[in-house]
Design an enzyme around this catalytic site. Structure first.
Site, mmCIF file in Angstrom:
data_model
loop_
_atom_site.group_PDB
_atom_site.id
_atom_site.type_symbol
_atom_site.label_atom_id
_atom_site.label_comp_id
_atom_site.label_asym_id
_atom_site.label_seq_id
_atom_site.Cartn_x
_atom_site.Cartn_y
_atom_site.Cartn_z
ATOM 1 N N GLU A 320 42.498 -27.790 41.388
ATOM 2 C CA GLU A 320 42.413 -26.954 41.309
ATOM 3 C C GLU A 320 40.194 -26.995 40.836
ATOM 4 O O GLU A 320 39.581 -27.053 39.372
ATOM 5 C CB GLU A 320 42.225 -26.018 40.807
ATOM 6 C CG GLU A 320 43.112 -25.396 40.944
ATOM 7 C CD GLU A 320 44.282 -24.261 40.188
ATOM 8 O OE1 GLU A 320 45.046 -23.443 41.041
ATOM 9 O OE2 GLU A 320 44.060 -24.031 38.906
ATOM 10 N N GLY A 322 36.933 -26.929 39.192
ATOM 11 C CA GLY A 322 35.188 -26.320 39.557
ATOM 12 C C GLY A 322 34.004 -27.144 38.730
ATOM 13 O O GLY A 322 33.029 -27.702 39.183
ATOM 14 N N ARG A 323 34.532 -27.545 37.775
ATOM 15 C CA ARG A 323 32.476 -28.417 37.035
ATOM 16 C C ARG A 323 32.453 -29.328 38.087
ATOM 17 O O ARG A 323 30.921 -29.572 38.312
ATOM 18 C CB ARG A 323 33.568 -28.581 35.539
ATOM 19 C CG ARG A 323 32.058 -29.368 35.347
ATOM 20 C CD ARG A 323 33.114 -29.879 34.168
ATOM 21 N NE ARG A 323 33.468 -29.322 32.905
ATOM 22 C CZ ARG A 323 33.925 -29.062 32.251
ATOM 23 N NH1 ARG A 323 32.343 -28.269 31.537
ATOM 24 N NH2 ARG A 323 34.701 -27.747 31.226
ATOM 25 N N ARG A 360 27.214 -23.323 26.355
ATOM 26 C CA ARG A 360 28.432 -24.173 26.181
ATOM 27 C C ARG A 360 28.067 -24.948 25.231
ATOM 28 O O ARG A 360 29.062 -25.492 23.764
ATOM 29 C CB ARG A 360 28.045 -24.963 26.847
ATOM 30 C CG ARG A 360 28.767 -24.165 28.640
ATOM 31 C CD ARG A 360 28.644 -25.153 29.716
ATOM 32 N NE ARG A 360 30.040 -26.299 29.258
ATOM 33 C CZ ARG A 360 30.187 -27.441 28.885
ATOM 34 N NH1 ARG A 360 28.988 -28.013 29.278
ATOM 35 N NH2 ARG A 360 30.844 -27.757 28.691
ATOM 36 N N TYR A 364 30.608 -25.334 22.042
ATOM 37 C CA TYR A 364 31.300 -26.465 21.821
ATOM 38 C C TYR A 364 30.951 -27.346 22.028
ATOM 39 O O TYR A 364 31.257 -28.799 21.705
ATOM 40 C CB TYR A 364 31.823 -26.734 24.153
ATOM 41 C CG TYR A 364 32.388 -25.712 25.017
ATOM 42 C CD1 TYR A 364 34.076 -24.968 24.341
ATOM 43 C CD2 TYR A 364 32.210 -25.682 25.622
ATOM 44 C CE1 TYR A 364 34.243 -23.959 24.769
ATOM 45 C CE2 TYR A 364 32.403 -24.589 26.810
ATOM 46 C CZ TYR A 364 33.256 -23.724 26.455
ATOM 47 O OH TYR A 364 33.769 -22.753 27.245
ATOM 48 N N CYS A 391 17.644 -14.669 18.558
ATOM 49 C CA CYS A 391 17.810 -14.322 16.711
ATOM 50 C C CYS A 391 18.904 -15.145 15.885
ATOM 51 O O CYS A 391 19.321 -14.596 15.271
ATOM 52 C CB CYS A 391 17.733 -13.312 16.330
ATOM 53 S SG CYS A 391 16.388 -12.135 16.968
ATOM 54 N N GLU A 392 19.249 -16.517 16.058
ATOM 55 C CA GLU A 392 20.000 -17.022 15.501
ATOM 56 C C GLU A 392 19.304 -18.290 15.395
ATOM 57 O O GLU A 392 19.103 -18.884 16.256
ATOM 58 C CB GLU A 392 21.428 -16.935 15.544
ATOM 59 C CG GLU A 392 21.964 -16.631 16.928
ATOM 60 C CD GLU A 392 23.624 -16.896 16.736
ATOM 61 O OE1 GLU A 392 23.469 -15.345 17.438
ATOM 62 O OE2 GLU A 392 24.092 -17.482 16.797
ATOM 63 N N TYR A 421 29.528 -22.655 34.451
ATOM 64 C CA TYR A 421 30.000 -22.845 33.085
ATOM 65 C C TYR A 421 28.631 -21.856 32.455
ATOM 66 O O TYR A 421 28.582 -21.778 31.365
ATOM 67 C CB TYR A 421 31.036 -23.089 32.085
ATOM 68 C CG TYR A 421 32.326 -23.397 32.717
ATOM 69 C CD1 TYR A 421 33.193 -21.970 33.229
ATOM 70 C CD2 TYR A 421 32.481 -24.644 33.323
ATOM 71 C CE1 TYR A 421 34.680 -22.650 33.384
ATOM 72 C CE2 TYR A 421 34.305 -24.806 34.328
ATOM 73 C CZ TYR A 421 34.605 -23.813 34.416
ATOM 74 O OH TYR A 421 35.924 -24.298 34.995
HETATM 75 N N1 LLP Z 1 41.713 -24.392 37.514
HETATM 76 C C1 LLP Z 1 42.473 -23.814 35.935
HETATM 77 C C2 LLP Z 1 43.999 -23.064 35.822
HETATM 78 C C3 LLP Z 1 41.251 -23.256 35.093
HETATM 79 O O1 LLP Z 1 41.884 -22.259 33.748
HETATM 80 C C4 LLP Z 1 40.894 -23.999 35.101
HETATM 81 C C5 LLP Z 1 39.474 -23.621 33.830
HETATM 82 C C6 LLP Z 1 39.916 -24.440 36.224
HETATM 83 C C7 LLP Z 1 41.088 -24.719 37.441
HETATM 84 C C8 LLP Z 1 38.561 -25.477 36.364
HETATM 85 O O2 LLP Z 1 38.842 -26.413 35.405
HETATM 86 P P1 LLP Z 1 37.669 -27.351 35.523
HETATM 87 O O3 LLP Z 1 37.854 -28.476 36.465
HETATM 88 O O4 LLP Z 1 36.276 -26.262 35.756
HETATM 89 O O5 LLP Z 1 36.727 -27.907 34.408
HETATM 90 N N2 LLP Z 1 33.825 -22.485 29.693
HETATM 91 C C9 LLP Z 1 34.559 -23.843 29.330
HETATM 92 C C10 LLP Z 1 35.611 -24.682 30.161
HETATM 93 C C11 LLP Z 1 36.361 -23.769 30.257
HETATM 94 C C12 LLP Z 1 37.359 -24.048 31.807
HETATM 95 C C13 LLP Z 1 38.624 -22.824 31.978
HETATM 96 N N3 LLP Z 1 39.659 -22.804 33.217
HETATM 97 C C14 LLP Z 1 33.331 -25.092 28.960
HETATM 98 O O6 LLP Z 1 32.190 -24.151 29.470
HETATM 99 O O7 LLP Z 1 33.791 -26.919 29.287
#
Ligand code: LLP
Length: 463
Positions: A320, A322-323, A360, A364, A391-392, A421
């Site tokens: 899965e 995403g990033r 981010r 983070y 404003c921060e 993200y």
């Molecule tokens: N599968 C599941 C069950 C997940 O919880 C996530 C991400 C992914 C796949 C996708 O992960 P990726 O390949 O995109 O790393 N907001 C944070 C990242 C939170 C990720 C949450 N779950 C950031 O900006 O780094």
């Protein structure tokens, strides 16, 4: 220039926030292909181009700030994942990284599946024509309504995250006269962040059902007894922005261990495992991400080896990302406003967005790169911090950056690798309007998510 802020007397351009001394890059006009989308370059006038279009024109037409997304890069990366894993595996793009109807259509066309984790993401996916059977529905607290919608739509799988949910999904499916395919998300006891791998405490979190305590095995027992659901596999997601494959290795080992226990106890070989997402990308030139084909090879080998030694048929693998697909394909285009040199410290460069379009850095401590993109410059590098208009004081987009010393209001700068993200976590803090996403391809640009307007804000505020 006052030296008092730096008693050791470092040169202005050489000291970063955390006390590291760092030389500016040799050429501030260079664009490292590791962090920029594939079609990014510079034209004869020195302006950065993407998809054949100069950013100066994009800024004129669509305004700033704006997320500029390289569609052909997105498609290439999606395809690379698909090809790397082949016909015996499934790639589910994690919609939480960035989802829009155009993205859903690209994924569909490129043969990817989609992971959604809310009713809103599900609605977006379905409205753009993603076949329900290619959707996986996630979440640690799916509402009864979300479950009903997902089952009724016929999603390919629901990833179960709690004991209550096992029962709830089974009952919902039964009530709808269906048998819902499900996976159970477990926590395998590894914590993987960036290149660290810490085998402690990861089970102490809201996602998944812990393996070590025996709860995961108990969840499987219950799921196998219920008529409304068909347990097709086990799911594990170990973290995000990971470069080191050792966390996946341990996770695969433990997931396969559970498959073996299930076979021994129930005489059932579950046909699928999902190893989640989390693969890292380059935000700065220091990051060295792996290519999809290397990741596919490593994961397939690990699972095959583990299954051979457990005498199990190798299950169908899914992942899965995403990033790793959308992250590198977009950059945020900003116009420089105030430029404020602080003697002996650094220059604060304020842009027309900030933590509302990229949380981010504040959340983070994420690192980003930045470049002057409306022109080139031969000026001396200056140590800068790119900040927003909120404003921060924590409203920082790029904490430590070298930018040309002649940077001035009206220049365009861009922060690469903001595809994941950033828009999806954008807010209206200070009633700042969320930027549009502009997709570019082969010399053409189109808005795929429009800029928010004050009218949008006021429409929600019903007085
Ligand atoms: N599968 C599941 C069950 C997940 O919880 C996530 C991400 C992914 C796949 C996708 O992960 P990726 O390949 O995109 O790393 N907001 C944070 C990242 C939170 C990720 C949450 N779950 C950031 O900006 O780094």
């Amino acid at each position: 220039m006052s030296r008092s802020a730096h008693p050791a007397g470092p040169r202005h351009a050489d000291v970063l926030t955390d006390g590291h001394y760092s030389a500016p890059p040799a050429d501030l006009n260079a664009l490292d292909p590791k962090v920029w989308a594939h079609t990014v370059g510079r034209d004869a006038d020195g302006a950065v181009t993407v998809g054949g279009l100069p950013v100066t024109r994009l800024a004129e037409e669509y305004g700033t700030p704006a997320y500029i997304l390289d569609e052909s890069d997105f498609r290439e990366r999606a395809r690379a994942w698909r090809t790397a894993f082949g016909a015996d595996a499934d790639v589910f793009y994690a919609g939480k990284a960035f989802l829009s109807r155009a993205v859903v259509r690209w994924l569909h066309e490129e043969g990817l599946n989609l992971d959604v984790c809310s009713g809103g993401e599900l609605a977006t996916a379905l409205s753009a024509g993603m076949p329900a059977e290619r959707i996986a529905f996630h979440g640690n607290n799916k509402s009864p309504e979300e479950i009903e919608r997902a089952v009724a739509a016929g999603v390919g799988r629901i990833v179960l995250d709690s004991f209550q949910e096992i029962v709830r999904v089974a009952h919902t499916a039964q009530a709808l006269g269906k048998r819902q395919r499900v996976q159970i998300r477990i926590t395998v006891g590894v914590e993987a962040h960036t290149h660290e791998f810490i085998a402690t405490a990861h089970e102490d979190q809201k996602f998944g059902i812990p393996l070590a305590s025996g709860q995961a095995a108990e969840a499987v027992r219950r799921a196998l007894q219920l008529d409304g659901i068909e347990l097709i596999g086990i799911h594990s997601h170990i973290g995000s922005q990971i470069f080191d494959m050792s966390g996946f290795e341990v996770a695969a080992h433990r997931v396969v261990g559970l498959l073996k226990d299930i076979r021994d106890e129930h005489g059932v070989e579950l046909p699928e495992i999902d190893l989640g997402g989390g693969l890292g990308i380059a935000y700065t030139s220091d990051d060295d991400p792996r290519e999809p084909h290397e990741i596919a090879k490593a994961l397939t080998e690990i699972v095959t080896r583990e299954c051979e030694s457990a005498r199990l048929r190798t299950p169908r693998i899914s992942v899965e990302p995403g990033r790793a697909i959308v992250g590198p394909t977009a950059f945020t285009l900003y116009e420089v406003g105030t430029v404020k040199p602080l003697d002996g410290l650094r220059t604060y460069v304020s842009v027309d967005g900030g933590m509302s379009d990229n949380i981010r850095t504040a959340l983070y401590d994420a690192e980003y790169s930045v470049a002057l993109v409306s022109r080139t410059s031969d000026a001396e590098p200056m140590l800068a911090r790119v900040v927003g208009k909120h404003c921060e004081s924590g409203d920082i987009v790029v904490k430590d950056a070298f930018l040309p010393g002649d940077l001035a209001p009206g220049d365009l700068i861009a922060v690469p690798a903001t595809g994941a993200y950033c828009r999806s976590m954008a807010s209206n803090y200070n009633h700042v309007l969320r930027p549009p996403v502009v997709a570019v391809r082969d010399g053409e640009a189109r808005v795929i998510v429009r800029r928010e307007t004050e009218e949008d804000l006021l429409r929600l505020d019903v007085g």
